[in-house]
Design an enzyme around this catalytic site. Structure first.
Site, PDB file in Angstrom:
ATOM      1  N   GLU A 297       0.797  -1.225   0.000  1.00 43.35           N
ATOM      2  CA  GLU A 297       0.000   0.000   0.000  1.00 43.35           C
ATOM      3  C   GLU A 297       0.830   1.276   0.000  1.00 43.35           C
ATOM      4  O   GLU A 297       0.513   2.217   0.721  1.00 43.35           O
ATOM      5  CB  GLU A 297      -0.935  -0.030   1.210  1.00 43.35           C
ATOM      6  CG  GLU A 297      -0.239   0.031   2.591  1.00 43.35           C
ATOM      7  CD  GLU A 297       0.135  -1.319   3.182  1.00 43.35           C
ATOM      8  OE1 GLU A 297       0.367  -2.266   2.419  1.00 43.35           O
ATOM      9  OE2 GLU A 297       0.203  -1.414   4.421  1.00 43.35           O
ATOM     10  N   ASN A 298       1.904   1.327  -0.772  1.00 45.96           N
ATOM     11  CA  ASN A 298       2.722   2.532  -0.764  1.00 45.96           C
ATOM     12  C   ASN A 298       1.852   3.733  -1.153  1.00 45.96           C
ATOM     13  O   ASN A 298       1.089   3.656  -2.112  1.00 45.96           O
ATOM     14  CB  ASN A 298       3.906   2.333  -1.698  1.00 45.96           C
ATOM     15  CG  ASN A 298       4.797   1.188  -1.216  1.00 45.96           C
ATOM     16  OD1 ASN A 298       5.093   1.098  -0.023  1.00 45.96           O
ATOM     17  ND2 ASN A 298       5.183   0.289  -2.110  1.00 45.96           N
ATOM     18  N   HIS A 321      -8.045  -3.855  -1.390  1.00 45.53           N
ATOM     19  CA  HIS A 321      -7.274  -4.002  -0.148  1.00 45.53           C
ATOM     20  C   HIS A 321      -6.221  -2.897  -0.013  1.00 45.53           C
ATOM     21  O   HIS A 321      -6.188  -2.181   0.995  1.00 45.53           O
ATOM     22  CB  HIS A 321      -6.615  -5.382  -0.117  1.00 45.53           C
ATOM     23  CG  HIS A 321      -5.813  -5.640   1.114  1.00 45.53           C
ATOM     24  ND1 HIS A 321      -6.311  -6.339   2.193  1.00 45.53           N
ATOM     25  CD2 HIS A 321      -4.551  -5.278   1.464  1.00 45.53           C
ATOM     26  CE1 HIS A 321      -5.384  -6.388   3.142  1.00 45.53           C
ATOM     27  NE2 HIS A 321      -4.303  -5.756   2.714  1.00 45.53           N
ATOM     28  N   GLU A 322      -5.397  -2.742  -1.035  1.00 43.80           N
ATOM     29  CA  GLU A 322      -4.316  -1.751  -0.916  1.00 43.80           C
ATOM     30  C   GLU A 322      -4.890  -0.338  -0.865  1.00 43.80           C
ATOM     31  O   GLU A 322      -4.378   0.524  -0.144  1.00 43.80           O
ATOM     32  CB  GLU A 322      -3.309  -1.903  -2.060  1.00 43.80           C
ATOM     33  CG  GLU A 322      -2.711  -3.309  -2.215  1.00 43.80           C
ATOM     34  CD  GLU A 322      -2.194  -3.940  -0.932  1.00 43.80           C
ATOM     35  OE1 GLU A 322      -1.865  -3.213   0.023  1.00 43.80           O
ATOM     36  OE2 GLU A 322      -2.135  -5.199  -0.876  1.00 43.80           O
ATOM     37  N   HIS A 325      -6.032   0.590   2.599  1.00 40.81           N
ATOM     38  CA  HIS A 325      -4.943   1.014   3.492  1.00 40.81           C
ATOM     39  C   HIS A 325      -4.749   2.531   3.483  1.00 40.81           C
ATOM     40  O   HIS A 325      -4.115   3.075   4.392  1.00 40.81           O
ATOM     41  CB  HIS A 325      -3.628   0.347   3.085  1.00 40.81           C
ATOM     42  CG  HIS A 325      -3.388  -1.010   3.664  1.00 40.81           C
ATOM     43  ND1 HIS A 325      -3.415  -1.257   5.020  1.00 40.81           N
ATOM     44  CD2 HIS A 325      -3.080  -2.201   3.075  1.00 40.81           C
ATOM     45  CE1 HIS A 325      -3.136  -2.551   5.229  1.00 40.81           C
ATOM     46  NE2 HIS A 325      -2.933  -3.137   4.069  1.00 40.81           N
ATOM     47  N   GLU A 344      -3.975  -4.535   9.140  1.00 46.06           N
ATOM     48  CA  GLU A 344      -4.438  -5.552   8.190  1.00 46.06           C
ATOM     49  C   GLU A 344      -5.861  -6.061   8.456  1.00 46.06           C
ATOM     50  O   GLU A 344      -6.586  -6.354   7.509  1.00 46.06           O
ATOM     51  CB  GLU A 344      -3.444  -6.715   8.135  1.00 46.06           C
ATOM     52  CG  GLU A 344      -2.044  -6.321   7.646  1.00 46.06           C
ATOM     53  CD  GLU A 344      -2.022  -5.690   6.249  1.00 46.06           C
ATOM     54  OE1 GLU A 344      -2.995  -5.835   5.486  1.00 46.06           O
ATOM     55  OE2 GLU A 344      -0.999  -5.039   5.935  1.00 46.06           O
ATOM     56  N   ASP A 400       8.533  -9.794  10.376  1.00 45.45           N
ATOM     57  CA  ASP A 400       8.207 -10.679   9.261  1.00 45.45           C
ATOM     58  C   ASP A 400       8.121 -12.143   9.703  1.00 45.45           C
ATOM     59  O   ASP A 400       7.411 -12.935   9.095  1.00 45.45           O
ATOM     60  CB  ASP A 400       9.256 -10.521   8.148  1.00 45.45           C
ATOM     61  CG  ASP A 400       8.739 -11.011   6.805  1.00 45.45           C
ATOM     62  OD1 ASP A 400       7.601 -10.651   6.451  1.00 45.45           O
ATOM     63  OD2 ASP A 400       9.463 -11.760   6.124  1.00 45.45           O
ATOM     64  N   TYR A 408      -5.019 -10.558   9.512  1.00 45.94           N
ATOM     65  CA  TYR A 408      -5.931 -10.173   8.433  1.00 45.94           C
ATOM     66  C   TYR A 408      -7.352 -10.671   8.697  1.00 45.94           C
ATOM     67  O   TYR A 408      -8.300  -9.895   8.787  1.00 45.94           O
ATOM     68  CB  TYR A 408      -5.456 -10.781   7.099  1.00 45.94           C
ATOM     69  CG  TYR A 408      -4.184 -10.207   6.540  1.00 45.94           C
ATOM     70  CD1 TYR A 408      -2.951 -10.559   7.076  1.00 45.94           C
ATOM     71  CD2 TYR A 408      -4.205  -9.332   5.459  1.00 45.94           C
ATOM     72  CE1 TYR A 408      -1.776 -10.055   6.548  1.00 45.94           C
ATOM     73  CE2 TYR A 408      -3.031  -8.818   4.920  1.00 45.94           C
ATOM     74  CZ  TYR A 408      -1.817  -9.185   5.471  1.00 45.94           C
ATOM     75  OH  TYR A 408      -0.662  -8.678   4.953  1.00 45.94           O
TER      76      TYR A 408
END
Ligand code: BES
Ligand code: ZN
Length: 628
Positions: A297-298, A321-322, A325, A344, A400, A408
């Site tokens: 989602e930049n 989704h993105e 964000h 998320e 991570d 999510y």
């Protein structure tokens, strides 16, 4: 100090004036509390970065970014003499310091020994009054946040490609900075490239860079470091609307623009529910298939895998989704990585609402049901008990390592539960108020709980109990009182499956499935018995062509079944898929399934040996973990 020593110590630091006027009075710039994060070395009780100026040159032969990062800091401890930044595998050449108006003066620095999880703390001596530092540095070819692609790994095969992936803690592998989500910065950047290439960033792009080898960008809204993003390659742009468009390699850009043509409708739907889109443009960048995520989602420029371009818009929930964000994540940001579900879970809930608004409830319900099945499947592969809950313990770990479907889908189910209990209108207004009151801020899980209690639970006592809320956060499964999605379409799919498995003809299945969408096919394959006979497998493959499916999600569920059912006819297509695609969600389950038997594990290792060079560093780490 180790990052874990800072763990979850929310440091509320307001200057005396601002504190007296309520932290952010009119004369003072707002100075919000900064939540420390266990995965960062930054000493945010002493200095908080407010602005970044980057000047970087991309060297494709050496696979390095080199240049300067200039940080403007807000001094929160007048006596502090050292600024601590996060780095990983950076070569630091030089550090300078300056006061607001003064000249740059060299200052000394030390680089701590690296830890595997967090990299190296860079300690820079700050002279009294200094509020800017400039670091001259170069990245390593092994930088975890960069993937350098050779021309053969691109669609055009003529130019190299570079992209960054900063979330969660990889920004430090290409910029020395305070790499934690609780710190927000504005930035400007100059990126120098070979003249034939185009650089794009998740920021406002100054037009006219093409062909010059120099590109400039500006991000005027304060963002956390994990949203800094850059890509360089043979890129073309096609507009989709007045504020939307697609960047991609020239051969992909038209197909991508067609696939994503509903993006403006999605933005309008989200604005209707949760308030204005506050980032100016919303563009998408389609990356080569080694991109390790579905999407990222930049801000202003979502990074996306090409594996969602199915030709029929069936996988565009990724865009929903993105885009979502832009509210849940980029506007209201998880204050620390253990609060990741706030990003998320909210986003997955919003994603389904956007899909419902644009494509209807039936599709949203099917996607939600697939989400629940992914949740159960993912949870069964998690080894650390707390990672099965919404609040994993990230002490000493790279965030991570705790990544899974749980934040999510469990998060989305939690919000769907609240929606069902309080009613849609009330809950929509509540979420909109959450975004408005926390815009451009970090939020902790406790912040959300407090807001939930005061804005909803106290208003309608008894509708949802405190014990239920706690169970949503801490249970290792789906609470018994959850309100689960239901789909009539899937009931029909299951009837067709039962008929087929108990001896029904391929023709009967053909009849029943004539109008099935991607989601129905996904559910059909997923719901087949794992020990389906080879005759059944062949009959299905002959009829539907699963092994050669160009839909990446259908191929994925089919290959999983093929592994379980020992259907060797899919072997070579599956191997090609696992080499071509680097998206972790699509390949990791295949590696995991293979690794479940000794022979399969050998096969997995063989495939990995061929695929490895094409994978992103994050994918390499994850797969290596499985085949080791
Ligand atoms: N922000 C994530 C990707 C991410 C998460 C990168 C954590 C690094 C660390 C992104 O929004 C995401 O969730 N992508 C999903 C897409 C999906 C759920 C539609 C993905 O990549 O699979
Ligand atoms: Zn996401």
């Amino acid at each position: 100090m180790t990052p874990s020593a800072l763990k979850r110590s929310a440091l509320v630091i307001c200057c005396a004036v601002a504190a007296a006027t309520g932290c952010g009075g009119e004369s003072e710039p707002p100075m919000h509390s900064v939540s420390a994060d266990a995965s960062s070395y930054a000493n945010v009780s002493a200095f908080v970065t407010t602005h970044l100026t980057l000047d970087l040159t991309a060297n494709f032969e050496q696979e390095t970014l080199a240049g300067t990062a200039e940080l403007t800091v807000d001094r929160r401890d007048p006596a502090a003499t050292e600024l601590v930044l996060d780095t990983r595998d950076l070569t630091i050449q030089n550090a300078e310091a300056a006061m607001a108006t003064g000249d740059w003066v060299p200052t000394s620095f030390t680089l701590d020994a690296a830890t595997p999880a967090f990299g190296s703390a860079l300690r820079i001596v700050m002279p009294p009054g200094a509020d800017r530092v400039r670091v001259t540095y170069a990245t390593s070819p092994a930088a975890r946040g960069l993937q350098w692609l050779s021309p053969s790994q691109t669609a055009g095969r003529e130019q190299p490609f570079l992209f960054t992936q900063a979330q969660a803690i990889q920004a430090r592998s290409f910029i020395p900075l305070q790499d934690l989500p609780g710190v927000r910065i504005t930035y400007d950047a100059t990126i120098r490239t070979p003249k034939a290439l185009v650089a794009v960033m998740a920021a406002e792009m100054t037009p006219g860079g093409e062909g010059t080898g120099v590109f400039t960008f500006k991000m005027p809204q304060p963002i956390p470091s994990y949203l800094i993003a850059l890509a360089i390659g043979d890129l073309a742009f096609t507009p989709m609307g007045t504020r939307t468009g697609v960047w991609a390699e020239p051969s992909m850009v038209e197909a991508a623009a067609r696939e994503f043509e509903d993006t403006e409708q999605m933005i309008a739907a989200t604005e209707g529910l949760y308030g204005p889109y506050r980032w100016g443009r919303y563009d998408l960048l389609v990356l080569p298939p080694s991109f390790p995520f579905g999407g990222m989602e930049n801000p202003r420029l979502t990074f996306a895998t090409p594996t969602v371009i199915a030709g029929d818009k069936s996988l565009v929930s990724l865009v929903a989704h993105e885009l979502a964000h832009s509210w849940s994540g980029n506007l209201v940001t998880n204050a620390t990585w253990p609060d990741f579900w706030l990003n998320e879970g909210f986003t997955t809930y919003l994603e389904r609402r956007i899909i419902e608004a644009v494509y209807g409830k039936a599709r949203a319900d099917m996607e939600a049901m697939i989400g629940v099945s992914d949740l159960e499947d993912s949870r069964s592969t998690i080894e650390i008990a707390q990672d099965k809950t919404l609040l994993p313990d990230m002490t000493g770990r790279d965030p991570d390592d705790a990544y899974s479907t749980v934040p999510y889908e469990q998060g989305a189910l939690f919000l769907a539960f609240l929606e069902a209990k309080f009613g849609r209108d009330t809950f929509d207004a509540f979420l909109r108020l959450w975004f408005d009151t926390h815009a451009f801020r970090g939020a902790t899980t406790d912040d959300f709980l407090t807001f939930l209690r005061t804005e909803l639970m106290d208003q309608s006592p008894g509708v949802v109990t405190e014990a239920q809320v706690q169970e949503w956060l801490h249970t290792e499964g789906i609470p018994s009182f959850a309100v689960l999605p239901q789909s009539d379409a899937f009931v029909k799919v299951e009837q067709a499956r039962d008929a087929f498995v108990t001896g029904g003809s391929a023709q009967t299945l053909a009849q029943a499935s004539r109008a099935w969408s991607t989601h129905e096919w996904m559910h059909f394959v997923d719901a087949l018995p794992r020990d389906l006979s080879l005759d059944h497998m062949r009959a299905l493959d002959d009829q539907v062509g699963f092994t050669k499916s160009t839909n990446s999600e259908i191929a994925h569920v089919w290959f999983r079944l093929a592994i379980a059912a020992n259907y060797a006819a899919a072997d070579s297509e599956m191997e090609a898929y696992m080499i071509r695609i680097g998206r972790r969600k699509l390949i990791l389950p295949l590696y995991r399934d293979l690794a479940a038997t000794p022979a399969g594990k050998i096969r997995a290792a063989t495939i990995f040996a061929k695929a490895r060079d094409g994978y992103h560093p994050m994918a390499v780490t994850s797969v290596a973990d499985i085949v080791r």
